[in-house]
Enzyme design. Structure first.
Site, short mmCIF file in Angstrom:
data_model
loop_
_atom_site.label_atom_id
_atom_site.label_comp_id
_atom_site.label_asym_id
_atom_site.label_seq_id
_atom_site.Cartn_x
_atom_site.Cartn_y
_atom_site.Cartn_z
N ASP A 51 -116.00 31.79 -25.36
CA ASP A 51 -114.65 31.77 -25.54
C ASP A 51 -114.87 33.50 -26.47
O ASP A 51 -116.11 33.42 -26.87
CB ASP A 51 -114.01 30.94 -26.11
CG ASP A 51 -112.49 30.96 -26.30
OD1 ASP A 51 -112.09 32.40 -25.89
OD2 ASP A 51 -111.66 30.35 -26.18
N ASP A 68 -104.09 32.14 -22.78
CA ASP A 68 -103.75 30.52 -22.95
C ASP A 68 -101.90 30.11 -22.65
O ASP A 68 -100.99 31.01 -22.62
CB ASP A 68 -104.11 30.01 -24.42
CG ASP A 68 -104.83 29.57 -24.72
OD1 ASP A 68 -106.12 30.17 -23.72
OD2 ASP A 68 -105.24 29.11 -25.68
#
Length: 589
Positions: free
Chosen positions: A242, A302
């Site tokens: 990430d 997200d």
């Protein structure tokens, strides 16, 4: 040198759309300025210096024209994938991720409890992915939080493997928080701004995070040692990488002759060299430089338990924001990697969610139609068992992505169309999306979907479990509710009995139905439908029985069964599918 300019001039005849793209991601990020009929492509060189006589070669440039802009996107992604030797897995993985229920507050006990819940429900999930929250600080990956993970991350990976699952681990490998031991020990390892101060990559729950300088030899060696421990010693089999953009931020680096894209790619190359063929899932990444090194890629922000973001930002966490990217970047799937649409959340509103039923179904529908990874973000010890049917209905992934037919017509595409082709037939599954906040009447012209005008098609509304009849030129949803995706099956109609649909999967036969075999005897017809699907699930098979045909007999796994009359000319049989089932039906006139 700051940039390389490439000019293209001329007329584009008989074409409304032109695509100009750099077809590699090895060098610096490129942008394109368009002023039809001329184009100027700029390849940024990030200040790389050249000695007299030296040359810096730009990226290859692809210029193509076509009446169909979707075909241009496909062509671009195909070229890029081929040149960059894209890693496309044979099938997308499935699994569970700890982030979207616990948001970093989970413990090793929570991870194990969810693994037990998955096994109890016989869900065909493969990976147990431990997300952010196990580490003491960003950068200090080998010192897990002793209060939440007292047995250590290596021990937890062993427990996951013993349970029959693949242990997965989240990590932000190209960053170090200001309070980390890594930054305290090696302040010279981070990218510096123009004033010589450590560059701020982002704020992580209020803490400053710096970007590591991936051109620094010591950082490169640290990466090798880190992933050797995570992969070889601890035994994790999937890594979610990430905040990768941190490695490509502009700033002062140890090696000024390496561009930002080259630095990012070098960091990924080191990780790939260490972990071998294990699955690397990119996230928060510039896309081009990652092609050929990652197996999967998060293609949007997200997802979240709220439909819209709390502030007007297209990159903010929200279900709608995530799905916008699932649809618009569907063309990347199976060309550059396996797309990761992010987690599905099927829990109820009294269990840490603000999504209403239609919003949850839209999330499930578009993830299911995208064909990529399927990761659950729910808490299995607390979820209502009845909600798990939505997760089961997108497992396993179909593998192929639907097509957003109106991508270049609507800011939020409303037609997400999946052509399903099997040995026993072909049909369309169409996600008709109402992004608006009001109920409306929606009509879809079948010709817009590529179907032949005037021909008869069966129409079935999947979520409402409603047969809409035989339609010819258009299909109408009289009350298309806010944020609802009407998941429609459209299949050519016949005057003979037909296998119509299956409710065990959103593709309605594309995954779970393995064979449909017809025989003709004494003027009648007989069909044998074979289904295979991991786990245990209730569903229904529907058959079209036009006049003057009728069902003579029906069997499930060799035993006589009755049928349900769904609508005029349509019958169904409901049953629990456990791994495998055989449905047989005889028709007579």
């Amino acid at each position: 040198m700051s940039e390389i300019r490439l000019g293209v001039e001329g007329e584009v005849a008989n074409a409304r759309r032109t695509i100009t793209r750099v077809v590699e991601g090895l060098k610096p990020p490129a942008s394109v300025r368009e002023n039809v009929p001329s184009l100027e492509a700029i390849c940024h060189a990030d200040g790389v210096t050249l000695a007299p006589g030296e040359r810096l070669i730009s990226e290859p440039l692809l210029v193509a024209a076509d009446e169909d802009p979707l075909a241009l996107l496909d062509r671009y992604a195909t070229h890029l994938g081929e040149r960059m030797e894209a890693r496309v897995p044979p099938r997308p993985p499935t699994g569970w991720c700890s982030w979207y229920y616990f948001y970093g507050e989970n413990s090793e006990a929570d991870v194990l409890a969810n693994m037990v819940g998955i096994a109890r429900e016989r869900l065909p999930l493969e990976v147990i992915l431990i997300d952010d929250g196990y580490e003491t600080a960003i950068g200090d990956w080998l010192t897990p939080d002793p209060a939440k993970f007292p047995q250590g991350m290596g021990w937890l990976a062993e427990q996951i493997r013993a349970g029959g699952y693949v242990p997965g681990l989240w990590i932000a490998p190209f960053a170090a928080s200001a309070g980390s031991q890594l930054f305290a020990d090696h302040p010279d390892w981070v990218i510096r701004d123009e004033d010589g101060q450590p560059l701020v990559a982002w704020h992580h729950f209020g803490e400053v995070v710096h970007a590591l300088d991936l051109t620094h030899p010591a950082v490169q060696e640290w990466l090798r040692t880190l992933f050797h421990t995570l992969s070889d010693e601890w035994g994790y089999g999937l890594f979610k990488l990430d905040f990768l953009y941190a490695g490509a931020l502009a700033g002062q680096r140890h090696d000024p002759q390496m561009t930002r894209a080259q630095a990012l790619r070098r960091g990924l190359e080191i990780i790939r060299e260490v972990v071998g063929e294990k699955f690397l899932l990119g996230c928060g990444a510039p896309l081009g430089p990652c092609v050929g090194l990652v197996d999967g890629m998060r293609i949007g922000p997200d997802v979240a338990i709220n439909w819209r973001p709390f502030w007007p930002d297209l990159s903010a966490s929200a279900a709608e924001n995530g799905l916008r990217n699932v649809v618009s970047r569907a063309f990347l799937h199976n060309r550059l990697w396996a797309n990761d649409p992010d987690c599905v959340l099927v829990r109820t509103r009294d269990d840490e969610s603000d999504l209403v039923l239609n919003e949850m179904r839209t999330l499930v529908s578009l993830v299911g139609l995208s064909g990529g990874l399927v990761l659950s973000g729910d808490n299995f010890p607390s979820i209502r068992p009845g909600r798990l049917k939505y997760l089961r209905q997108i497992l396993p992934p179909y593998g192929q992505a639907a097509i957003p037919l109106d991508l270049f017509e609507n800011e939020l595409p409303e037609l997400f169309v999946l052509p399903v082709q099997r040995e026993f037939g072909a049909w369309l599954v169409v996600g008709v999306i109402n992004w608006g906040d009001r109920t409306r009447k929606t009509t879809v012209d079948l010709a817009r979907l590529g179907l032949e005008p005037g021909q008869p098609y069966h129409a079935y509304h999947y979520w409402r479990r409603r047969y809409l009849g035989v339609v010819r030129d258009r299909v109408t949803i009289p009350r298309h509710q806010p944020h609802e995706t009407a998941l429609l099956l459209l299949k050519p109609a016949s005057e003979e009995p037909q296998f119509l649909t299956s409710t065990f999967h959103v593709t309605q036969g594309g995954v779970e139905v393995k064979a449909v075999d017809w025989t003709v005897d004494d003027g009648g017809r007989r069909v044998v439908v074979t289904l295979e699907k991991a786990g245990r699930q209730f569903g229904e098979l529907l058959f079209a029985v036009p006049e003057p045909w009728r069902v003579a007999q029906a069997w499930l796994n060799g035993r006589r069964r009755g049928v349900n009359h769904i609508a005029p000319g349509v019958v169904g049989m409901g049953f629990h599918l456990e791994e495998r089932a055989v449905v047989e039906m005889a028709f007579e006139r």
